[in-house]
Scaffold this motif. Structure first.
Motif, PDB file in Angstrom:
ATOM      1  N   PRO A 115      38.581 -32.342  32.418  1.00 10.20           N
ATOM      2  CA  PRO A 115      37.632 -31.651  31.545  1.00 10.20           C
ATOM      3  C   PRO A 115      38.319 -31.261  30.240  1.00 10.20           C
ATOM      4  O   PRO A 115      39.536 -31.101  30.194  1.00 10.20           O
ATOM      5  N   PRO A 116      37.562 -31.116  29.154  1.00  9.42           N
ATOM      6  CA  PRO A 116      38.173 -30.776  27.868  1.00  9.42           C
ATOM      7  C   PRO A 116      38.766 -29.365  27.889  1.00  9.42           C
ATOM      8  O   PRO A 116      38.306 -28.492  28.613  1.00  9.42           O
ATOM      9  N   VAL A 117      39.799 -29.169  27.057  1.00  4.12           N
ATOM     10  CA  VAL A 117      40.423 -27.847  26.941  1.00  4.12           C
ATOM     11  C   VAL A 117      39.590 -27.025  25.965  1.00  4.12           C
ATOM     12  O   VAL A 117      39.459 -27.368  24.794  1.00  4.12           O
ATOM     13  N   TRP A 157      40.080 -22.718  30.134  1.00  2.00           N
ATOM     14  CA  TRP A 157      41.464 -22.272  29.957  1.00  2.00           C
ATOM     15  C   TRP A 157      42.096 -21.897  31.296  1.00  2.00           C
ATOM     16  O   TRP A 157      43.250 -22.207  31.539  1.00  2.00           O
ATOM     17  N   LEU A 158      41.381 -21.199  32.144  1.00  2.18           N
ATOM     18  CA  LEU A 158      41.929 -20.800  33.442  1.00  2.18           C
ATOM     19  C   LEU A 158      42.288 -22.031  34.275  1.00  2.18           C
ATOM     20  O   LEU A 158      43.331 -22.060  34.932  1.00  2.18           O
ATOM     21  N   LEU A 159      41.465 -23.038  34.224  1.00  8.65           N
ATOM     22  CA  LEU A 159      41.729 -24.279  34.944  1.00  8.65           C
ATOM     23  C   LEU A 159      42.996 -24.953  34.430  1.00  8.65           C
ATOM     24  O   LEU A 159      43.835 -25.400  35.207  1.00  8.65           O
ATOM     25  N   GLY A 186      50.162 -22.422  35.573  1.00 13.11           N
ATOM     26  CA  GLY A 186      51.392 -22.023  34.886  1.00 13.11           C
ATOM     27  C   GLY A 186      51.552 -20.513  34.844  1.00 13.11           C
ATOM     28  O   GLY A 186      52.664 -19.994  35.019  1.00 13.11           O
ATOM     29  N   LEU A 187      50.452 -19.798  34.625  1.00 12.28           N
ATOM     30  CA  LEU A 187      50.507 -18.336  34.602  1.00 12.28           C
ATOM     31  C   LEU A 187      50.858 -17.777  35.977  1.00 12.28           C
ATOM     32  O   LEU A 187      51.633 -16.821  36.085  1.00 12.28           O
ATOM     33  N   VAL A 188      50.318 -18.361  37.024  1.00 10.03           N
ATOM     34  CA  VAL A 188      50.650 -17.926  38.390  1.00 10.03           C
ATOM     35  C   VAL A 188      52.126 -18.182  38.674  1.00 10.03           C
ATOM     36  O   VAL A 188      52.818 -17.334  39.255  1.00 10.03           O
TER      37      VAL A 188
END
Length: 141
Positions: A94-96, A101-103, A108-110
């Motif tokens: 899907p497009p950014v 953004w969460l997808l 990386g944030l986790v």
């Protein structure tokens, strides 16, 4: 009992016959179709591409993709058509944009959060650990 078994086998063979193989006009059409169906997700399956899925709806969508290709639609137009019907879930990439953004950045944030937690725990334990006292008789156990 034999009649039920026979009926079941007939039903299964009819279902298998319903999914006839797709016949392509040429190699270029087949290559384009395979590339496009690998970029699309089966709407029924959790994580299978349209090309890999054996679900009946995946077969129907593959036929629909081929029909749209033969109508002269571009890959972008075909994807837009499927997104309009099934949402962006149908796209493997899907497009950014803010809604995704969460997808895109969530894993990386986790990972960074877990790394920070490990560093904090290790530093706290190192600060709380008593210093090793030298033995009084000079012998080690």
């Amino acid at each position: 009992m034999k009649a039920w078994l026979f009926a079941l086998l007939m039903l299964l063979s009819a279902a298998a016959g319903a999914m006839d193989p797709i016949v392509f006009r040429d190699d270029a059409e087949e290559a384009r179709f395979r590339a496009l169906s690998a970029e699309l997700r089966c709407v029924m399956c959790q994580n299978q591409s349209l090309a890999d899925s054996n679900a009946q709806i995946a077969h129907d969508l593959r036929l629909q993709v081929l029909e749209l290709m033969r109508e002269g639609k571009s890959d972008r137009e075909i994807k837009d058509y499927l997104v309009a019907r099934y949402s962006e879930f149908v796209l493997y990439n899907p497009p950014v944009r803010p809604a995704t953004w969460l997808l895109w950045f969530g894993p990386g944030l986790v990972l960074l959060g877990g790394l920070a937690a490990v560093v904090v725990v290790v530093r706290r334990r190192a600060a709380q650990a008593p210093a090793a006292a030298p033995s009084e008789d000079g012998q080690e156990w």
